[in-house]
Design a protein around this motif. Structure first.
Motif, PDB file in Angstrom:
ATOM      1  N   ALA A  51       0.848  -1.196   0.000  1.00 44.26           N
ATOM      2  CA  ALA A  51       0.000   0.000   0.000  1.00 44.26           C
ATOM      3  C   ALA A  51       0.884   1.246   0.000  1.00 44.26           C
ATOM      4  CB  ALA A  51      -0.901   0.000   1.219  1.00 44.26           C
ATOM      5  N   SER A  52       0.340   2.357  -0.524  1.00 43.09           N
ATOM      6  CA  SER A  52       1.130   3.592  -0.569  1.00 43.09           C
ATOM      7  C   SER A  52       0.214   4.812  -0.557  1.00 43.09           C
ATOM      8  CB  SER A  52       2.010   3.628  -1.825  1.00 43.09           C
ATOM      9  OG  SER A  52       1.202   3.672  -2.994  1.00 43.09           O
ATOM     10  N   LEU A  53       0.809   5.947  -0.224  1.00 40.74           N
ATOM     11  CA  LEU A  53       0.161   7.252  -0.330  1.00 40.74           C
ATOM     12  C   LEU A  53       0.933   8.090  -1.328  1.00 40.74           C
ATOM     13  CD1 LEU A  53      -0.565   8.113   3.407  1.00 40.74           C
ATOM     14  CD2 LEU A  53      -2.292   8.007   1.620  1.00 40.74           C
ATOM     15  N   SER A  54       0.233   8.927  -2.076  1.00 38.06           N
ATOM     16  CA  SER A  54       0.868   9.823  -3.034  1.00 38.06           C
ATOM     17  C   SER A  54       0.285  11.216  -2.880  1.00 38.06           C
ATOM     18  CB  SER A  54       0.643   9.331  -4.473  1.00 38.06           C
ATOM     19  OG  SER A  54       1.194   8.047  -4.659  1.00 38.06           O
ATOM     20  N   LEU A  55       1.141  12.218  -2.923  1.00 39.64           N
ATOM     21  CA  LEU A  55       0.717  13.610  -2.868  1.00 39.64           C
ATOM     22  C   LEU A  55       1.116  14.280  -4.171  1.00 39.64           C
ATOM     23  CD1 LEU A  55      -0.398  16.105  -1.443  1.00 39.64           C
ATOM     24  CD2 LEU A  55       1.830  16.413  -0.355  1.00 39.64           C
ATOM     25  N   ILE A  56       0.116  14.792  -4.919  1.00 40.45           N
ATOM     26  CA  ILE A  56       0.395  15.440  -6.197  1.00 40.45           C
ATOM     27  C   ILE A  56       0.869  16.866  -5.934  1.00 40.45           C
ATOM     28  CG2 ILE A  56      -0.502  16.068  -8.464  1.00 40.45           C
ATOM     29  CD1 ILE A  56      -2.623  13.914  -8.104  1.00 40.45           C
ATOM     30  N   ILE A  57       2.063  17.170  -6.424  1.00 39.43           N
ATOM     31  CA  ILE A  57       2.672  18.473  -6.189  1.00 39.43           C
ATOM     32  C   ILE A  57       2.495  19.389  -7.396  1.00 39.43           C
ATOM     33  CG2 ILE A  57       4.896  19.620  -5.780  1.00 39.43           C
ATOM     34  CD1 ILE A  57       5.676  17.185  -4.106  1.00 39.43           C
ATOM     35  N   GLY A  58       2.385  18.828  -8.573  1.00 42.65           N
ATOM     36  CA  GLY A  58       2.178  19.621  -9.775  1.00 42.65           C
ATOM     37  C   GLY A  58       1.563  18.774 -10.867  1.00 42.65           C
ATOM     38  N   GLY A  59       0.854  19.426 -11.808  1.00 38.43           N
ATOM     39  CA  GLY A  59       0.220  18.696 -12.901  1.00 38.43           C
ATOM     40  C   GLY A  59      -0.973  17.900 -12.415  1.00 38.43           C
ATOM     41  N   GLY A  60      -1.263  16.798 -13.108  1.00 39.49           N
ATOM     42  CA  GLY A  60      -2.399  15.978 -12.725  1.00 39.49           C
ATOM     43  C   GLY A  60      -2.582  14.800 -13.656  1.00 39.49           C
ATOM     44  N   TYR A  61      -3.582  13.975 -13.347  1.00 43.15           N
ATOM     45  CA  TYR A  61      -3.853  12.803 -14.177  1.00 43.15           C
ATOM     46  C   TYR A  61      -5.225  12.236 -13.852  1.00 43.15           C
ATOM     47  CZ  TYR A  61      -2.231  10.273  -9.974  1.00 43.15           C
ATOM     48  OH  TYR A  61      -2.061   9.815  -8.691  1.00 43.15           O
ATOM     49  N   CYS A  62      -5.699  11.391 -14.743  1.00 40.28           N
ATOM     50  CA  CYS A  62      -6.915  10.627 -14.522  1.00 40.28           C
ATOM     51  C   CYS A  62      -6.519   9.204 -14.145  1.00 40.28           C
ATOM     52  CB  CYS A  62      -7.779  10.601 -15.771  1.00 40.28           C
ATOM     53  SG  CYS A  62      -8.542  12.188 -16.160  1.00 40.28           S
ATOM     54  N   GLU A  63      -7.207   8.657 -13.171  1.00 39.63           N
ATOM     55  CA  GLU A  63      -6.891   7.303 -12.704  1.00 39.63           C
ATOM     56  C   GLU A  63      -8.140   6.449 -12.696  1.00 39.63           C
ATOM     57  OE1 GLU A  63      -4.090   5.551  -9.310  1.00 39.63           O
ATOM     58  OE2 GLU A  63      -5.820   6.615  -8.470  1.00 39.63           O
ATOM     59  N   HIS A  69      -7.305  13.817 -10.840  1.00 41.47           N
ATOM     60  CA  HIS A  69      -6.580  14.337  -9.690  1.00 41.47           C
ATOM     61  C   HIS A  69      -5.661  15.475 -10.116  1.00 41.47           C
ATOM     62  CE1 HIS A  69      -8.127  11.137  -7.268  1.00 41.47           C
ATOM     63  NE2 HIS A  69      -7.649  10.232  -8.095  1.00 41.47           N
ATOM     64  N   VAL A  70      -5.573  16.495  -9.270  1.00 35.38           N
ATOM     65  CA  VAL A  70      -4.772  17.682  -9.559  1.00 35.38           C
ATOM     66  C   VAL A  70      -3.863  17.971  -8.368  1.00 35.38           C
ATOM     67  CG1 VAL A  70      -6.499  18.677 -11.096  1.00 35.38           C
ATOM     68  CG2 VAL A  70      -6.567  19.225  -8.658  1.00 35.38           C
ATOM     69  N   SER A  71      -3.020  18.980  -8.539  1.00 32.95           N
ATOM     70  CA  SER A  71      -2.105  19.383  -7.473  1.00 32.95           C
ATOM     71  C   SER A  71      -2.872  19.647  -6.180  1.00 32.95           C
ATOM     72  CB  SER A  71      -1.349  20.646  -7.901  1.00 32.95           C
ATOM     73  OG  SER A  71      -0.474  21.078  -6.894  1.00 32.95           O
ATOM     74  N   GLY A  72      -2.369  19.095  -5.068  1.00 30.60           N
ATOM     75  CA  GLY A  72      -3.039  19.242  -3.791  1.00 30.60           C
ATOM     76  C   GLY A  72      -3.900  18.058  -3.412  1.00 30.60           C
ATOM     77  N   HIS A  73      -3.980  17.040  -4.280  1.00 30.49           N
ATOM     78  CA  HIS A  73      -4.707  15.821  -3.938  1.00 30.49           C
ATOM     79  C   HIS A  73      -3.738  14.807  -3.324  1.00 30.49           C
ATOM     80  CE1 HIS A  73      -8.586  16.034  -6.544  1.00 30.49           C
ATOM     81  NE2 HIS A  73      -8.392  17.118  -5.832  1.00 30.49           N
ATOM     82  N   ARG A  88      -1.471  17.014 -20.197  1.00 29.25           N
ATOM     83  CA  ARG A  88      -0.499  17.472 -21.190  1.00 29.25           C
ATOM     84  C   ARG A  88       0.737  18.114 -20.568  1.00 29.25           C
ATOM     85  NH1 ARG A  88      -4.211  22.308 -23.758  1.00 29.25           N
ATOM     86  NH2 ARG A  88      -4.561  23.469 -21.827  1.00 29.25           N
ATOM     87  N   ASP A  89       0.681  18.424 -19.260  1.00 30.36           N
ATOM     88  CA  ASP A  89       1.859  18.951 -18.565  1.00 30.36           C
ATOM     89  C   ASP A  89       2.523  17.904 -17.682  1.00 30.36           C
ATOM     90  OD1 ASP A  89       1.637  21.561 -19.624  1.00 30.36           O
ATOM     91  OD2 ASP A  89       0.037  22.002 -18.204  1.00 30.36           O
ATOM     92  N   GLY A  90       2.064  16.666 -17.755  1.00 28.46           N
ATOM     93  CA  GLY A  90       2.619  15.627 -16.901  1.00 28.46           C
ATOM     94  C   GLY A  90       2.216  15.823 -15.455  1.00 28.46           C
ATOM     95  N   ALA A  91       3.006  15.292 -14.544  1.00 29.74           N
ATOM     96  CA  ALA A  91       2.695  15.418 -13.117  1.00 29.74           C
ATOM     97  C   ALA A  91       3.954  15.192 -12.298  1.00 29.74           C
ATOM     98  CB  ALA A  91       1.624  14.416 -12.701  1.00 29.74           C
ATOM     99  N   ARG A  92       3.982  15.821 -11.137  1.00 29.20           N
ATOM    100  CA  ARG A  92       5.035  15.564 -10.150  1.00 29.20           C
ATOM    101  C   ARG A  92       4.365  15.095  -8.877  1.00 29.20           C
ATOM    102  NH1 ARG A  92      10.121  19.028  -7.653  1.00 29.20           N
ATOM    103  NH2 ARG A  92      11.574  17.314  -8.002  1.00 29.20           N
ATOM    104  N   GLN A  93       4.923  14.031  -8.287  1.00 27.13           N
ATOM    105  CA  GLN A  93       4.239  13.368  -7.200  1.00 27.13           C
ATOM    106  C   GLN A  93       5.240  12.937  -6.134  1.00 27.13           C
ATOM    107  OE1 GLN A  93       0.930  10.875  -8.586  1.00 27.13           O
ATOM    108  NE2 GLN A  93       1.806   9.237  -7.385  1.00 27.13           N
ATOM    109  N   ALA A  94       4.887  13.175  -4.873  1.00 22.68           N
ATOM    110  CA  ALA A  94       5.662  12.641  -3.754  1.00 22.68           C
ATOM    111  C   ALA A  94       5.033  11.314  -3.365  1.00 22.68           C
ATOM    112  CB  ALA A  94       5.639  13.609  -2.577  1.00 22.68           C
ATOM    113  N   GLN A  95       5.809  10.235  -3.451  1.00 21.59           N
ATOM    114  CA  GLN A  95       5.293   8.919  -3.134  1.00 21.59           C
ATOM    115  C   GLN A  95       5.759   8.510  -1.741  1.00 21.59           C
ATOM    116  OE1 GLN A  95       6.423   6.352  -6.415  1.00 21.59           O
ATOM    117  NE2 GLN A  95       4.642   6.995  -7.595  1.00 21.59           N
ATOM    118  N   ILE A  96       4.833   8.033  -0.933  1.00 19.39           N
ATOM    119  CA  ILE A  96       5.108   7.678   0.461  1.00 19.39           C
ATOM    120  C   ILE A  96       4.843   6.191   0.647  1.00 19.39           C
ATOM    121  CG2 ILE A  96       4.447   8.097   2.859  1.00 19.39           C
ATOM    122  CD1 ILE A  96       3.415  10.879   1.874  1.00 19.39           C
TER     123      ILE A  96
END
Length: 251
Positions: A18-30, A39-43, A59-67
């Motif tokens: 199991a994991s947690l992810s925090l979106i820092i920039g960009g976004g995606y559909c899951e 999901h967008v930045s701040g989710h 189209r801008d990709g995404a940056r994510q902190a994975q925990i």
């Protein structure tokens, strides 16, 4: 920190842990557990062990902190949340924590690991307090959130929500105030703005069309509410995909 390229796609897959992810920039559909979510930045998102999911990045990709969660971390969350659910939440607190994580990652000095550990613990605690998978007396609260999110663009009553989630109407207000600090109307306003933010991040439709789809009377109404809540116009957010901390309650 993990960066994903513009328009990248990740086919259905699962992780052993199991994991947690925090979106820092960009976004995606899951796509996960039979539903699609943008999901967008701040989710912040929880992915249960062995849960199959697939993502399409904007189209801008995404940056994510994975925990990656330890056994102790899972026990901590399990006391408050249903860990079988792929839940997510978001808001100003998560956006601020994400920005601070990004700053620490760039700084990368001998204090960075300690600083990041503190920020991660703060993010996990905030997630436990605000996730839609909360256990306890308000075990139906995630159903209230999902109902409001799906109906935010339409008028509805407290009694309709209560019937939909099989609870007493008088329980809804106190549970929402405890979990989110919002009334039912306030949650609906927040959900309308969140729906608009998700569409602005991944949909190229005109802002006027997004405003109408999300329950606003026109583009000007959306612009006023969006700027009052986040200090940026819908067009400004669409360009940056960064959702600032709200400076007032949604109008």
């Amino acid at each position: 920190m993990v960066d994903y390229g513009a328009g990248a796609r990740i086919d259905a897959h699962a992780h052993r842990d199991a994991s947690l992810s925090l979106i820092i920039g960009g976004g995606y559909c899951e796509h996960i557990q039979g539903r699609d979510a943008a999901h967008v930045s701040g989710h912040m998102l929880y992915c249960p062990a062995d849960a199959e999911h697939a993502q399409v990045f904007d189209r801008d990709g995404a940056r994510q902190a994975q925990i990656n969660l330890t056994a102790e971390g899972l026990d901590f969350l399990g006391d408050a949340l249903d860990l079988s659910a792929a839940s997510f939440t978001g808001g100003a607190g998560f956006s601020a924590l994400g920005r601070r994580m990004a700053v620490e990652a760039r700084r990368n000095d001998r204090f960075t690991p300690l600083a990041l550990e503190g920020l991660v613990l703060e993010a996990v605690t905030l997630f436990a307090r605000t996730s839609t998978a909360l256990r306890g007396p308000s075990k139906w609260l995630s159903d209230v959130h999902d109902y409001v999110l799906s109906r935010a663009s339409e008028p509805f009553t407290v009694d309709e929500v209560a019937r939909a989630v099989a609870c007493r109407a008088e329980e809804i207000g106190p549970a929402l105030r405890k979990a989110y600090g919002l009334s039912l109307a306030g949650l609906a306003r927040r959900c309308r703005l969140e729906n608009a933010a998700r569409m602005l991040a991944v949909d190229e439709a005109p802002i006027r069309a997004i405003a109408l789809d999300c329950g606003f009377s026109d583009q000007a109404h959306l612009t006023r509410a969006f700027k009052a809540a986040y200090g940026v116009t819908p067009g400004g957010f669409r360009r940056t995909k960064i959702l600032p901390a709200p400076r007032s309650k949604p109008a």
